[in-house]
Scaffold this motif. Sequence first.
Motif, PDB file in Angstrom:
ATOM      1  N   VAL A 154       0.850  -1.187   0.000  1.00  0.00           N
ATOM      2  CA  VAL A 154       0.000   0.000   0.000  1.00  0.00           C
ATOM      3  C   VAL A 154       0.885   1.236   0.000  1.00  0.00           C
ATOM      4  O   VAL A 154       1.861   1.322   0.751  1.00  0.00           O
ATOM      5  N   VAL A 155       0.552   2.188  -0.852  1.00  0.00           N
ATOM      6  CA  VAL A 155       1.293   3.437  -0.974  1.00  0.00           C
ATOM      7  C   VAL A 155       0.410   4.580  -0.491  1.00  0.00           C
ATOM      8  O   VAL A 155      -0.753   4.670  -0.870  1.00  0.00           O
ATOM      9  N   ALA A 156       0.969   5.448   0.350  1.00  0.00           N
ATOM     10  CA  ALA A 156       0.223   6.583   0.880  1.00  0.00           C
ATOM     11  C   ALA A 156       0.346   7.778  -0.061  1.00  0.00           C
ATOM     12  O   ALA A 156       1.452   8.148  -0.462  1.00  0.00           O
ATOM     13  N   ALA A 157      -0.771   8.389  -0.401  1.00  0.00           N
ATOM     14  CA  ALA A 157      -0.781   9.580  -1.255  1.00  0.00           C
ATOM     15  C   ALA A 157      -1.687  10.637  -0.648  1.00  0.00           C
ATOM     16  O   ALA A 157      -2.724  10.320  -0.068  1.00  0.00           O
ATOM     17  N   GLY A 158      -1.271  11.895  -0.799  1.00  0.00           N
ATOM     18  CA  GLY A 158      -2.051  12.992  -0.246  1.00  0.00           C
ATOM     19  C   GLY A 158      -1.460  13.472   1.065  1.00  0.00           C
ATOM     20  O   GLY A 158      -1.483  12.763   2.059  1.00  0.00           O
ATOM     21  N   GLY A 159      -0.873  14.656   1.068  1.00  0.00           N
ATOM     22  CA  GLY A 159      -0.322  15.204   2.301  1.00  0.00           C
ATOM     23  C   GLY A 159       1.088  14.753   2.622  1.00  0.00           C
ATOM     24  O   GLY A 159       1.525  14.877   3.763  1.00  0.00           O
ATOM     25  N   VAL A 160       1.812  14.243   1.641  1.00  0.00           N
ATOM     26  CA  VAL A 160       3.192  13.812   1.864  1.00  0.00           C
ATOM     27  C   VAL A 160       4.120  14.672   1.010  1.00  0.00           C
ATOM     28  O   VAL A 160       3.921  14.780  -0.196  1.00  0.00           O
ATOM     29  N   GLY A 161       5.143  15.255   1.658  1.00  0.00           N
ATOM     30  CA  GLY A 161       6.047  16.102   0.908  1.00  0.00           C
ATOM     31  C   GLY A 161       7.455  16.163   1.444  1.00  0.00           C
ATOM     32  O   GLY A 161       8.293  16.871   0.898  1.00  0.00           O
ATOM     33  N   ASP A 162       7.735  15.413   2.511  1.00  0.00           N
ATOM     34  CA  ASP A 162       9.088  15.395   3.051  1.00  0.00           C
ATOM     35  C   ASP A 162       9.337  14.091   3.794  1.00  0.00           C
ATOM     36  O   ASP A 162       8.496  13.181   3.785  1.00  0.00           O
ATOM     37  N   GLY A 163      10.520  14.003   4.430  1.00  0.00           N
ATOM     38  CA  GLY A 163      10.887  12.776   5.122  1.00  0.00           C
ATOM     39  C   GLY A 163       9.992  12.451   6.291  1.00  0.00           C
ATOM     40  O   GLY A 163       9.776  11.277   6.608  1.00  0.00           O
ATOM     41  N   ARG A 164       9.454  13.471   6.927  1.00  0.00           N
ATOM     42  CA  ARG A 164       8.524  13.226   8.038  1.00  0.00           C
ATOM     43  C   ARG A 164       7.262  12.527   7.540  1.00  0.00           C
ATOM     44  O   ARG A 164       6.757  11.604   8.184  1.00  0.00           O
ATOM     45  N   GLY A 165       6.766  12.969   6.387  1.00  0.00           N
ATOM     46  CA  GLY A 165       5.586  12.332   5.815  1.00  0.00           C
ATOM     47  C   GLY A 165       5.860  10.906   5.394  1.00  0.00           C
ATOM     48  O   GLY A 165       5.015  10.022   5.542  1.00  0.00           O
ATOM     49  N   LEU A 166       7.066  10.664   4.861  1.00  0.00           N
ATOM     50  CA  LEU A 166       7.447   9.308   4.480  1.00  0.00           C
ATOM     51  C   LEU A 166       7.537   8.419   5.702  1.00  0.00           C
ATOM     52  O   LEU A 166       7.016   7.291   5.708  1.00  0.00           O
ATOM     53  N   ALA A 167       8.163   8.912   6.766  1.00  0.00           N
ATOM     54  CA  ALA A 167       8.277   8.133   8.001  1.00  0.00           C
ATOM     55  C   ALA A 167       6.903   7.855   8.605  1.00  0.00           C
ATOM     56  O   ALA A 167       6.624   6.744   9.063  1.00  0.00           O
TER      57      ALA A 167
END
Length: 325
Positions: free
Chosen positions: A167-180
């Motif tokens: 599953v891949v998260a999309a929406g509201g991700v733009g940096d390493g914090r969002g990836l973590a």
Amino acid sequence: MNQLCSVLAIKYPIIQGGMGNISSPKLVAAVSNAGGLGTIGCGTMTPEEVEKRIVATKQLTQKPFALNVPINVSPYTKELLQLAITQKVPVVSLSAGNPTLYIEKLHAHHIRVIAVVASVKHAIKAEQGGADVIVAEGFEAAGINSDLELTTFTLIPQVVDAVSVPVVAAGGVGDGRGLAASFMLGAAGVQMGTRFIATQEMPVHPTYKQRLLDATDVETVILGRSIGQVRRVLCSPYASSLLADEAIGIKLTDYQERTSETYHIKGAIEGNEQGGFMNSGQIAGIIQDLPTVATLIERMMDDAQQCLNRTLLNHFTDSVWGVQS
């Protein structure tokens, strides 16, 4: 190896979202060359136009890339899927419609299939139909969106619990914090659109990039709620005029015309905020620079690792649980 990276044969679990008719081979290749998965967005382009972009992308990268086909948006869905087969595109992303009608044919030609969904129900159906990867997109995302209005933070763990494919998260991700954070919610990676707009390789109008750099946390607006066809864009005179017409009752055909790719290009490529719109997710508020794609991806991976390391360390301290030593 990360499950998503293994399935898609990429180095880093970062996918570039399709960007409709403003999709650029230069950006797609830069993402793939940097270790992610670049994506050519078909939008409403003809198969001939899309083929030119596929050929141009192949000249810039030897790495895997994807073709995004918005099923109910493109008038050429079947032709574009045949083009993906003919051109041996390694990955196809299916959005804005039922992907299960096309997965078997793509698999027969050894093409991996990503299904973009906005609910648990649709994620389950996509997996049952054979999707290799599920992109679960929250309402924070840019452009055409779901009227269900489920947020990424709530949607991802529910989809992860419901399916077994990555599953891949999309929406509201733009940096390493969002990836973590996405990893902590159970996702195997992330898909980003808006953040990749604000990079050196993306050939949009400088005004568009500057608007993203200047954006605050409330810089985006939803169009189309009144008719059930929602889209998230940057605030602008054009968006305000559409909202004003919605307030007094806009016809569906008029709304569809005024949110077509013609006006997307006017805003994004020509920089005309009076005559067109610029898609943007809510993540615009955290964008502070215009790095190269490679710098952005490497920085995200490093920052995500640091975030996860701090989280693991803090979970073993009393302060996290409010216990006084």
